[in-house]
Motif scaffolding. Structure first.
Motif, PDB file in Angstrom:
ATOM      1  N   CYS A 203      15.041   9.224  13.933  1.00 49.95           N
ATOM      2  CA  CYS A 203      13.800   9.026  14.680  1.00 49.95           C
ATOM      3  C   CYS A 203      13.247   7.628  14.440  1.00 49.95           C
ATOM      4  O   CYS A 203      12.818   6.942  15.375  1.00 49.95           O
ATOM      5  N   LYS A 266      18.182  14.338  19.710  1.00 47.32           N
ATOM      6  CA  LYS A 266      16.786  14.702  19.979  1.00 47.32           C
ATOM      7  C   LYS A 266      15.821  13.809  19.201  1.00 47.32           C
ATOM      8  O   LYS A 266      14.853  13.281  19.772  1.00 47.32           O
ATOM      9  N   TRP A 267      16.073  13.624  17.915  1.00 46.98           N
ATOM     10  CA  TRP A 267      15.128  12.869  17.100  1.00 46.98           C
ATOM     11  C   TRP A 267      15.234  11.369  17.352  1.00 46.98           C
ATOM     12  O   TRP A 267      14.232  10.641  17.246  1.00 46.98           O
ATOM     13  N   GLN A 270      13.181  11.095  20.336  1.00 45.30           N
ATOM     14  CA  GLN A 270      11.777  11.304  19.985  1.00 45.30           C
ATOM     15  C   GLN A 270      11.143   9.988  19.551  1.00 45.30           C
ATOM     16  O   GLN A 270      10.053   9.618  19.989  1.00 45.30           O
ATOM     17  N   THR A 279       5.301  10.188  14.880  1.00 44.44           N
ATOM     18  CA  THR A 279       5.877  11.349  15.560  1.00 44.44           C
ATOM     19  C   THR A 279       7.190  11.778  14.920  1.00 44.44           C
ATOM     20  O   THR A 279       7.861  12.680  15.428  1.00 44.44           O
TER      21      THR A 279
END
Length: 288
Positions: A203, A266-267, A270, A279
């Protein structure tokens, strides 16, 4: 990915030409699938699988010419492609220094061949890129991107290189803000501290991608959607589930150390879509 040709580079914390030589590498305390996963993924503190009796300063084993020290401007990338890594490093430190109070850069980025002594023990090319919190250095074997392409099908591009660097510097950020120690709780599994740490580093890499080109005096001039697609593909290629399926023919969630392909993508997204490190709290996330 485009570079700012007018930007100067600071190579003072970049080293190449380290390692080489023979020597017996002891692999102890871990084996089987977990060893494969830790050795081939982007990792942190590989002390559990690194050999060597005592930590040895990197400089004492460095051999060859430190070509990265000649990377003083972005234009030097034309003569020495490895200067790209100095550009990534400089950009990462500039960004994280602007958003993390009291941030100090990683002590060094070290490119090596064969094997090298680190603050976490003896590392070989089998370990892959890693961050060692004991000496606060990022290590990268020069053959890694060839391995990434040949064994995992992830095309080696500047965006993939940048993702690798940004992920490892994400671990340095974790060390700076005091969350990296949670990994010492140990254990593996889909909900383990190790997986949460790795996904947060992904992320953080996405956050940097979102902000790198906003620094008009920094070395990164543009990050394109194609760059993000390439970084996403790399993240997917090294998910625990995909590696397990390819190496053992089955998926064992209890052995996960870095997260699934879907989670890693996904991260990364993100961070990229939000552009905000706040976040990236994987530690309190109910669903990874």
């Amino acid at each position: 990915m485009k570079f700012n040709e007018n930007a100067d580079l600071d190579p003072s914390r970049a080293t190449s030409g380290g390692g080489g030589g023979g020597g017996r590498i002891a692999i102890g305390g871990i084996g089987g699938l977990v060893l494969i996963l830790v050795a081939l993924f982007f990792g942190i503190d590989p002390a559990n699988i690194l050999g060597g009796d005592q930590p040895v300063d990197t400089a004492s084993t460095s051999t060859g010419q430190n070509t990265l020290q000649k990377c003083t401007t972005v234009k030097d990338i034309e003569a020495n492609p490895q200067c790209r890594f100095v550009a990534y490093q400089n950009s990462l430190d500039r960004y994280w220094g602007s958003v993390v109070k009291g941030y100090t850069p990683a002590n060094q980025f070290v490119m090596f061949t064969g094997q090298i002594q680190t603050g976490c023990g003896t590392a070989t090319s089998a370990v892959g890129p890693f961050y060692c919190p004991a000496d606060e250095k990022v290590y990268l074997d020069e053959s890694f991107f060839t391995t990434l392409k040949q064994q995992f099908g992830a095309t080696s591009t500047p965006a993939v290189e940048a993702y690798v660097m940004a992920h490892e510097y994400g671990h340095h950020v974790q060390n700076q803000i005091g969350v990296l120690g949670q990994v010492s709780k140990g254990g593996t599994g889909a909900d383990s501290a190790s997986v949460r740490s790795e996904l947060q580093a992904d992320c953080f890499a996405g956050v940097w991608f979102a902000n790198a080109a906003k620094d008009t005096k920094g070395p990164i001039a543009q990050v394109t959607e194609q760059d993000i697609r390439e970084a996403r593909a790399a993240a997917q290629a090294i998910g625990d589930d995909r590696i397990q399926q390819n190496t053992t023919g089955r998926v064992d969630r209890e052995a996960w150390t870095h997260g699934s392909s879907a989670q890693r993508e996904k991260w990364l997204l993100q961070g990229y879509r939000s552009g905000d490190p706040n976040t990236c709290d994987t530690w309190s996330a109910r669903t990874l």
